[in-house]
Structures are given as C-alpha cells and as structure tokens.
Design an enzyme around this catalytic site. Structure first.
Site, PDB file in Angstrom:
ATOM      1  N   HIS A  53     -57.353  99.459  78.661  1.00  0.00           N
ATOM      2  CA  HIS A  53     -56.597 100.489  79.377  1.00  0.00           C
ATOM      3  C   HIS A  53     -55.542 101.178  78.514  1.00  0.00           C
ATOM      4  O   HIS A  53     -54.668 101.862  79.040  1.00  0.00           O
ATOM      5  CB  HIS A  53     -55.937  99.885  80.618  1.00  0.00           C
ATOM      6  CG  HIS A  53     -56.905  99.588  81.721  1.00  0.00           C
ATOM      7  ND1 HIS A  53     -57.586 100.574  82.400  1.00  0.00           N
ATOM      8  CD2 HIS A  53     -57.323  98.414  82.256  1.00  0.00           C
ATOM      9  CE1 HIS A  53     -58.375 100.031  83.314  1.00  0.00           C
ATOM     10  NE2 HIS A  53     -58.245  98.721  83.238  1.00  0.00           N
ATOM     11  N   ASP A  92     -65.061  90.229  63.677  1.00  0.00           N
ATOM     12  CA  ASP A  92     -65.052  90.278  62.217  1.00  0.00           C
ATOM     13  C   ASP A  92     -63.655  90.489  61.641  1.00  0.00           C
ATOM     14  O   ASP A  92     -63.416  90.168  60.468  1.00  0.00           O
ATOM     15  CB  ASP A  92     -65.992  91.377  61.712  1.00  0.00           C
ATOM     16  CG  ASP A  92     -67.458  90.981  61.806  1.00  0.00           C
ATOM     17  OD1 ASP A  92     -67.743  89.775  61.931  1.00  0.00           O
ATOM     18  OD2 ASP A  92     -68.326  91.884  61.756  1.00  0.00           O
ATOM     19  N   GLN A 155     -63.817  88.178  82.835  1.00  0.00           N
ATOM     20  CA  GLN A 155     -62.943  88.669  83.898  1.00  0.00           C
ATOM     21  C   GLN A 155     -63.759  89.042  85.128  1.00  0.00           C
ATOM     22  O   GLN A 155     -64.679  89.852  85.054  1.00  0.00           O
ATOM     23  CB  GLN A 155     -62.162  89.886  83.390  1.00  0.00           C
ATOM     24  CG  GLN A 155     -61.085  90.371  84.345  1.00  0.00           C
ATOM     25  CD  GLN A 155     -60.110  91.308  83.660  1.00  0.00           C
ATOM     26  OE1 GLN A 155     -59.982  91.300  82.434  1.00  0.00           O
ATOM     27  NE2 GLN A 155     -59.406  92.109  84.434  1.00  0.00           N
TER      28      GLN A 155
END
Length: 266
Positions: A53, A92, A155
């Site tokens: 967000h 990474d 989530q």
C-alpha cells in the site's frame, strides 16, 4: 539482527513464533531507510516493511534492510501480491520473512511457499549464484539450506479466506497466518470500522482456529484492549502501531498543544 557471514543468518522471528513466544512489532510504511534504522533499534521484535500500500520498490527495500542490521527487530516484507517474481526479487536481496497478502485458499498458500523454495525442495524459486541472500556467494550451503530460515506468513482478509483457514494452515511451509482487520471489516460490510463487534468476534474465532491448527496467528491493531485480548487468546505476532501513525498523530498533538497555548494568550 541479521548479519551476513559465511553462515546462513538465523531467522530469530521464525524460531520464536515456532516456539510459541509472542512477538511485538511495528508497521513501517514511510519507505525510508532512515526511519527503519530508528525504529529497528527501538526494542521491537519485528518490523513490517510494506510494499503493498506504499510506493516501496526493491532498491528502497534493500536500503531499509541494510538500515535494520544491528537493530532488535527482524524485518518482514509484505510483498505487493502473491507473485513469484516479486517474491524472488525480495528474497534475493536478503528477505527471510514474508507476509503475502490476500491468500484465499490452500492453493494460493502453496504458490506463495513454492516461490520461496528451490525446485529440489518442491518450489519454483529461480537460481542465482551470488546475491545478498547468500552474501554474494560466501554462504556455501545456502542453496541447500535456505528454506530452513525462510518464514512464510500468509494474510487472510476476507470471509471466504477465513472459511479456508484450516486448509491454509495445513500447507507445508506456511509458518503463520495473519488476519487483515481492515480488509476483513470491509468485506464484512463495516469498511473503516475494524473494531466493529462482529469483526472482533470473527477475528477472535479465527485466532483460536489458527492456533488449534498448529500455526502462529498474527494481526495488526493499535487498540490496547484488542492487543491484550488477542495476546490472551493466543496471537503470537502483533503489530501494535505504525511509523506513519506515530508521526501523524504525534505531530498533530504537538502542533495542537502549542497552537492552543499560544491562542489562549491572544
């Protein structure tokens, strides 16, 4: 604390939630390595570096991960979506703990886990010989043991996802399930009111179900009574506020205090 040497960094957050030790965190949405360096040393167990967000991109996240080194808090990154490319780019650069948003069912949970595992271990993660994750090739056993220190949190934030909690929890590699109170309240018809009694009841039942399924429950709330309630029924990782909230409300309070004091003199 994450220090890159010839050994894979130990994921203290993962160790602690698997041991059933409650972890207190702070949401970080300012997209700033300076603010992360400040809050990482404030005593929190973890900080959530958001990319869903807020306008936070991998190079910026990298600087925030570097700023968190030496602090008390394990950095967790919420990727913008359950996407293997996004997860690869962050893993990474050294992210060991992920929060994957909007996971609706077990198949989506498996996809999130697979993105963090090499094919030998049932995943689809791409190979690179030298990255920050393996200290640029200095961690010789990284590709064989990386998954041991990777933590995947998914989530759930809709009624449909809550119905699938047990199936999601049964997915190997899912270490914790985070309840998104804001989106859940919106999906339940109470947008902007995550403290509505119906939402709180759904959260309470879901925390208990996640715990009963053997996974770590997590949530975000700055309401003290809710924090104590969720800890009391078994939540293991709770974000108790945000850097944006601290800055916005704190600066408002300071401005109001002195503007009101000055107005009373005129």
């Amino acid at each position: 604390m994450t220090v890159f040497t010839s050994e894979i960094p130990v994921n203290e957050f993962k160790r602690r939630i698997l041991a059933g030790q409650p972890q207190i965190g702070l949401w970080s949405s300012l997209c700033s390595n300076v603010s992360v360096e400040i809050i990482a040393g404030s005593g929190f167990d973890w900080i959530l570096i958001d990319t869903e967000h807020v306008p936070n991109e991998p190079p910026m996240v990298l600087s925030q991960l570097q700023a968190a080194v030496g602090g008390t808090a394990t950095p967790i990154v919420r990727v913008a979506w359950n996407d293997a490319v996004l997860l690869k780019r962050h893993i990474d650069i050294g992210v060991q703990t992920f929060l994957v948003p909007f996971v609706q069912n077990s198949e989506e949970a498996r996809r999130a886990v697979a993105a963090t595992r090499f094919p030998q271990f049932g995943g689809v993660r791409g190979y690179t010989a030298m990255s920050r994750a393996n200290n640029f090739g200095r961690v010789t056993e990284y590709h064989r043991r990386a998954q041991e220190e990777i933590c995947v949190l998914v989530q759930v934030e809709t009624r449909a996802a809550l119905e699938q909690v047990e199936a999601i929890a049964a997915v190997e590699g899912v270490d914790g399930i985070f309840i998104g109170p804001g989106d859940l309240s919106a999906d339940m018809g109470f947008v902007g009111n995550p403290s509505h009694p119906s939402v709180l009841e759904a959260i309470a039942k879901t925390i208990e179900r996640i715990k009963a399924a053997g996974k770590a429950p997590g949530i975000l709330t700055s309401v003290e009574s809710e924090i104590q309630r969720w800890l009391g029924i078994g939540a293991l990782f709770i974000a108790v506020g945000s850097d944006v909230g601290i800055l916005a409300r704190g600066s408002e309070a300071l401005a109001s205090k002195y503007k009101q004091a000055n107005a009373s003199k005129t």
